[in-house]
Motif scaffolding. Structure first.
Motif, PDB file in Angstrom:
ATOM      1  N   PRO A  31       0.835  -1.204   0.000  1.00  0.00           N
ATOM      2  CA  PRO A  31       0.000   0.000   0.000  1.00  0.00           C
ATOM      3  C   PRO A  31       0.868   1.252   0.000  1.00  0.00           C
ATOM      4  O   PRO A  31       2.046   1.209   0.381  1.00  0.00           O
ATOM      5  N   PRO A  32       0.317   2.401  -0.399  1.00  0.00           N
ATOM      6  CA  PRO A  32       1.088   3.652  -0.405  1.00  0.00           C
ATOM      7  C   PRO A  32       1.617   4.005   0.979  1.00  0.00           C
ATOM      8  O   PRO A  32       2.705   4.569   1.106  1.00  0.00           O
ATOM      9  N   GLN A  33       0.838   3.699   2.020  1.00  0.00           N
ATOM     10  CA  GLN A  33       1.294   3.945   3.385  1.00  0.00           C
ATOM     11  C   GLN A  33       0.698   2.890   4.306  1.00  0.00           C
ATOM     12  O   GLN A  33      -0.381   2.357   4.051  1.00  0.00           O
ATOM     13  N   ARG A  34       1.423   2.604   5.360  1.00  0.00           N
ATOM     14  CA  ARG A  34       0.975   1.596   6.312  1.00  0.00           C
ATOM     15  C   ARG A  34      -0.224   2.104   7.105  1.00  0.00           C
ATOM     16  O   ARG A  34      -0.358   3.305   7.362  1.00  0.00           O
ATOM     17  N   ALA A  35      -1.104   1.185   7.491  1.00  0.00           N
ATOM     18  CA  ALA A  35      -2.282   1.535   8.278  1.00  0.00           C
ATOM     19  C   ALA A  35      -2.414   0.543   9.430  1.00  0.00           C
ATOM     20  O   ALA A  35      -1.857  -0.566   9.400  1.00  0.00           O
ATOM     21  N   LEU A  36      -3.143   0.952  10.455  1.00  0.00           N
ATOM     22  CA  LEU A  36      -3.358   0.089  11.610  1.00  0.00           C
ATOM     23  C   LEU A  36      -4.313  -1.049  11.264  1.00  0.00           C
ATOM     24  O   LEU A  36      -5.163  -0.920  10.381  1.00  0.00           O
ATOM     25  N   PRO A  37      -4.217  -2.154  11.982  1.00  0.00           N
ATOM     26  CA  PRO A  37      -5.151  -3.261  11.765  1.00  0.00           C
ATOM     27  C   PRO A  37      -6.571  -2.889  12.182  1.00  0.00           C
ATOM     28  O   PRO A  37      -6.807  -1.880  12.843  1.00  0.00           O
ATOM     29  N   LEU A  38      -7.509  -3.727  11.815  1.00  0.00           N
ATOM     30  CA  LEU A  38      -8.892  -3.568  12.242  1.00  0.00           C
ATOM     31  C   LEU A  38      -8.974  -3.724  13.754  1.00  0.00           C
ATOM     32  O   LEU A  38      -8.268  -4.546  14.350  1.00  0.00           O
ATOM     33  N   GLY A  39      -9.841  -2.937  14.369  1.00  0.00           N
ATOM     34  CA  GLY A  39     -10.006  -2.992  15.816  1.00  0.00           C
ATOM     35  C   GLY A  39      -9.225  -1.934  16.547  1.00  0.00           C
ATOM     36  O   GLY A  39      -9.389  -1.773  17.761  1.00  0.00           O
ATOM     37  N   LEU A  40      -8.362  -1.201  15.841  1.00  0.00           N
ATOM     38  CA  LEU A  40      -7.567  -0.144  16.461  1.00  0.00           C
ATOM     39  C   LEU A  40      -7.955   1.233  15.930  1.00  0.00           C
ATOM     40  O   LEU A  40      -7.201   2.194  16.061  1.00  0.00           O
ATOM     41  N   GLY A  41      -9.143   1.332  15.338  1.00  0.00           N
ATOM     42  CA  GLY A  41      -9.576   2.590  14.768  1.00  0.00           C
ATOM     43  C   GLY A  41      -9.794   3.683  15.790  1.00  0.00           C
ATOM     44  O   GLY A  41      -9.699   4.875  15.483  1.00  0.00           O
ATOM     45  N   GLU A  42     -10.050   3.295  17.039  1.00  0.00           N
ATOM     46  CA  GLU A  42     -10.300   4.300  18.080  1.00  0.00           C
ATOM     47  C   GLU A  42      -9.055   5.098  18.435  1.00  0.00           C
ATOM     48  O   GLU A  42      -9.135   6.102  19.146  1.00  0.00           O
ATOM     49  N   HIS A  43      -7.885   4.683  17.943  1.00  0.00           N
ATOM     50  CA  HIS A  43      -6.657   5.419  18.235  1.00  0.00           C
ATOM     51  C   HIS A  43      -6.533   6.690  17.410  1.00  0.00           C
ATOM     52  O   HIS A  43      -5.565   7.452  17.579  1.00  0.00           O
ATOM     53  N   GLY A  44      -7.473   6.921  16.512  1.00  0.00           N
ATOM     54  CA  GLY A  44      -7.510   8.183  15.791  1.00  0.00           C
ATOM     55  C   GLY A  44      -6.563   8.284  14.614  1.00  0.00           C
ATOM     56  O   GLY A  44      -6.415   9.357  14.035  1.00  0.00           O
ATOM     57  N   VAL A  45      -5.915   7.192  14.231  1.00  0.00           N
ATOM     58  CA  VAL A  45      -5.003   7.221  13.090  1.00  0.00           C
ATOM     59  C   VAL A  45      -5.819   7.148  11.799  1.00  0.00           C
ATOM     60  O   VAL A  45      -6.881   6.532  11.749  1.00  0.00           O
ATOM     61  N   ALA A  46      -5.328   7.778  10.750  1.00  0.00           N
ATOM     62  CA  ALA A  46      -6.033   7.801   9.467  1.00  0.00           C
ATOM     63  C   ALA A  46      -6.281   6.383   8.957  1.00  0.00           C
ATOM     64  O   ALA A  46      -5.420   5.502   9.069  1.00  0.00           O
TER      65      ALA A  46
END
Length: 352
Positions: free
Chosen positions: A257-272
């Motif tokens: 991917p163009p940039q790394r992203a957090l796994p599912l379930g960690l969306g509450e950390h506010g990362v894009a």
């Protein structure tokens, strides 16, 4: 029974007779003063490890006869020593029979659990469709636990109005909690894949489903893919290993991917949230989706499995045959039981 287990089973079958034979030889050679005669009871003790109660009784009978004969030869029945040896054989035989009964009960319980696990696997990890239009798919799943049927790795392929959509993921942790989390993800994906207009919306549905399920400490790495009517694939990566693209011209590369992203379930950390990205997917091309149990498989020297260098194993015209060859190569690389579950999903764009 596997070839590796068969010699082990034969050894256990012969062990009671070998032990009793050795005790008899030592007793005859060394004489009664050494006191080896009670060790004849080891025969029925080892007999209870395999086989049924009939075999244990048979071995116990042989041990009893051997004890009587050796006791008479050693003139041991003129004192208590001979009778103590006989009681030892009888007592150990009875204990072995009780052990056989308990072992059979455990085996029946294990068979029942395996049967339930197989049903759970058919519900949780359903067989993927072998073909969908111009696409062909195949799946391989190898559990790190020899007796396991299901674990924390997950996959699914759905034919939706927008095209063929799939998910491959890996739940953090092991055991029943991981299986439960995998069920939540798959259930949400199967519904969202039909309803949502794009992969971003599907990912948001998965996030909401996991927010209701997880406690904020666990997560699921996953990659979503969509193949529409054009010759390209859209990917949405939630911290999962990038799929391996094998082009019809022989080019092999990871679709990172163009940039790394957090796994599912960690969306509450506010990362894009991850952004979808596209790649070409033309006739003759292949996409291999996998979990980290494949790429993190180590050999005895600690070297990781070189997946990109093994892409040539996917040349088999049959997708399932190609995955079978790749799976066997991973096992040969490790030369030991895998330390993590390993799932692979091969998507092939048929040529012609």
């Amino acid at each position: 029974m596997t070839d590796r287990k068969l010699p082990h089973h034969r050894t256990l079958n012969a062990l009671p007779y070998a032990v009793m034979g050795c005790v008899a030889i030592v007793d005859v050679t060394a004489g009664p003063g050494v006191g080896f005669l009670p060790l004849v009871s080891l025969g029925p003790a080892f007999a209870g490890l395999v086989g049924g109660w009939q075999r244990t009784v048979f071995v116990g009978g042989i041990a009893l006869v051997l004890c009587v004969l050796l006791g008479i030869s050693d003139v041991m029945f003129e004192s208590r020593r001979g009778y103590v040896a006989l009681l030892s054989v009888v007592g150990v035989t009875v204990a072995a029979l009780l052990a056989v009964r308990m072992r059979h009960r455990r085996e029946e319980e294990l068979a029942s659990v395996r049967s339930i696990a197989e049903v759970a696997q058919r519900v949780l990890l359903r067989p993927v469709p072998r073909s969908a239009g111009r696409l062909r798919a195949a799946v391989s799943y190898t559990s790190a636990v020899a007796e396991a049927r299901i674990g924390g790795d997950l996959y699914e392929v759905v034919t939706s109005p927008a095209g063929v959509r799939l998910i491959v993921g890996d739940v953090q942790g092991k055991g029943l909690e991981a299986v439960e989390t995998a069920a939540v993800v798959l259930s949400a994906f199967r519904e969202a894949a039909y309803d949502e207009p794009d992969l971003t919306a599907v990912g948001e549905r998965l996030e909401r489903a996991l927010d209701r399920q997880l406690d904020g400490e666990k997560f699921v790495t996953a990659i979503l893919a969509e193949v529409g009517s054009g010759q390209e694939v859209t990917l949405l990566n939630f911290g999962h290993p990038a799929p391996l693209a094998v082009r019809h011209d022989g080019d092999v590369r990871y679709l990172a991917p163009p940039q790394r992203a957090l796994p599912l379930g960690l969306g509450e950390h506010g990362v894009a949230q991850p952004q979808p990205h596209t790649a070409g997917f033309a006739p003759g091309d292949q996409l291999l989706f996998y979990t980290d149990g494949v790429t993190e498989a180590r050999d005895r020297a600690g070297a990781f499995y070189p997946l990109e260098q093994r892409a040539g194993l996917l040349k088999d015209p049959d997708p399932e045959g190609a995955l079978t060859a790749l799976r066997q190569d991973v096992i040969e690389h490790v030369r030991a039981p895998l330390h993590d579950d390993a799932a692979m999903l091969l998507l092939r764009y048929r040529d012609g």
